[in-house]
Design an enzyme around this catalytic site. Sequence first.
Site, short mmCIF file in Angstrom:
data_model
loop_
_atom_site.label_atom_id
_atom_site.label_comp_id
_atom_site.label_asym_id
_atom_site.label_seq_id
_atom_site.Cartn_x
_atom_site.Cartn_y
_atom_site.Cartn_z
N GLY A 284 0.85 -1.19 0.00
CA GLY A 284 0.00 0.00 0.00
C GLY A 284 0.88 1.24 0.00
O GLY A 284 1.11 1.87 -1.03
N ARG A 285 1.41 1.55 1.17
CA ARG A 285 2.20 2.76 1.36
C ARG A 285 3.29 2.95 0.31
O ARG A 285 3.48 4.03 -0.22
CB ARG A 285 2.84 2.72 2.75
CG ARG A 285 3.54 4.02 3.15
CD ARG A 285 4.39 3.82 4.43
NE ARG A 285 3.66 3.19 5.50
CZ ARG A 285 3.01 3.84 6.47
NH1 ARG A 285 3.03 5.14 6.50
NH2 ARG A 285 2.36 3.17 7.40
N CYS A 351 -9.13 22.57 17.60
CA CYS A 351 -9.06 22.79 19.05
C CYS A 351 -8.54 21.54 19.76
O CYS A 351 -9.26 20.87 20.49
CB CYS A 351 -10.44 23.16 19.56
SG CYS A 351 -11.12 24.52 18.62
N GLU A 352 -7.27 21.21 19.54
CA GLU A 352 -6.60 20.09 20.19
C GLU A 352 -5.12 20.45 20.18
O GLU A 352 -4.60 20.87 19.14
CB GLU A 352 -6.70 18.80 19.35
CG GLU A 352 -8.07 18.26 19.10
CD GLU A 352 -8.55 17.31 20.18
OE1 GLU A 352 -7.74 16.89 21.02
OE2 GLU A 352 -9.76 17.02 20.17
N TYR A 379 -2.10 6.90 3.77
CA TYR A 379 -2.63 7.04 5.13
C TYR A 379 -2.75 8.51 5.51
O TYR A 379 -2.45 8.91 6.63
CB TYR A 379 -1.77 6.25 6.13
CG TYR A 379 -1.68 4.80 5.75
CD1 TYR A 379 -2.81 3.97 5.85
CD2 TYR A 379 -0.51 4.25 5.22
CE1 TYR A 379 -2.76 2.65 5.45
CE2 TYR A 379 -0.46 2.93 4.81
CZ TYR A 379 -1.58 2.13 4.94
OH TYR A 379 -1.54 0.81 4.54
#
Length: 422
Positions: A284-285, A351-352, A379
Amino acid sequence: MKKLPGAPFVARRGAELCLEGVPLDRLGADFGTPVFAYSGGAIAAALTAYQRALQGRRHLLCYAVKANSNLALLRRFATNGCGFDIVSGGELQRVLEAGATADRVVFSGVGKSRAEMVLALHSGVRCFNVESDSELSLLSDVAVAEGMTAAVSLRVNPDVDPRTHPYISTGLRGNKFGIAHDQAVATYRRAASMPGIRVAGIDCHIGSQITTIEPYLEALDRLLDLVEAVEREGIALHHLDLGGGLGIIYTDEEPPDPGVLIAAMLARIDQRGHGHREILVEPGRSLVGNAGVLVTTALVLKKGQERNFCVVDAAMNDLIRPALYDAWMAIEPCLLRSEPAATWDVVGPICESGDWLGRDRELAVREGDRLTVLSAGAYAMSMASNYNSRGRAAEVLVEGDRTTLIRRRETIDDLLAPERLG
Ligand SMILES: *Cc1c(COP(=O)(O)O)cnc(C)c1O
């Protein structure tokens, strides 16, 4: 000049950062930001490296759809003879929509629902990669009820350490994945006696972003030991599925070329007398990761007493890898400025405090400048969410100096459509 991850498809031309023939600053201006862009040339080159190494062998290269599931990319993989590794009914519908034939699709995943099994059986997928005894029983029941037989490969857990991030290491005894090595022969015996099951092969997948060959060869040896044990029971295994997991370059990794990895594995397979078996691989990657970038705009510069923050319009909802895996991803200005750099934490507007893309980056940047996060093809968009009611980014395919919009930016209407006031 330093070589950038994604080179030669990602390169500087003077002050301009380009993807193939397209300056990313202009791409950001034309399509708006945040925007993902993928190099068709880079994807084709990665695919060719795998295909060359497998030439002359009975094989099926199955692109792992979850790395990046955009229909236009899936269409190109299908057109180039690729099969697919899917992990849900949704991914199955995607690859069929993209023009794949189901007999080139393998269905992986640790928790398949009855409805997904029915869909996959009726579509005619080539093989179910089964991960537990109870999945096997359910699959047999479903197949019998549908008057069909399911071709099965057991995903075995070889208990090998891929030496990668714990969240993406999947072949250790303590992981949720696969059937334990010492249970596998017994499960094959059960499988062979079940009415709805036809044993087809064996598979393993030990993790992701693996940058050395050794863990693969260790896992392969364990897999071949099992093949021999299973065939001593009179159960034939036609294919060997070697999984995916090959790493890419985010910073200074030196992963083997796919061709070198596959050649080493085929040599071991031949050496142990298993050269007649069909080979499946599920990368995949390594097919898309280095081909993609995320272009973003600096909204606000905040110089603080302890840290300087460069707030950009891309956030953890677009690219969660830094927050989720503590991943380091290269960040480059689209246009180099000839002024002194400062040290910035590049963060999103969400907001994290975990909403960051890169920390302690040396950048010469002004508000309104565009920046590019490199190695963002895998991903990234496939893990994007609507957190903070942010529409997901647009996606653009770059081929030479041509750009094609392959996913429009989500609008607020897209986000609100499934909801009701009650
Ligand atoms: C995710 C996954 C892959 C692909 O892994 P990459 O690291 O992206 O190459 C292959 N097989 C299975 C079963 C997977 O879950």
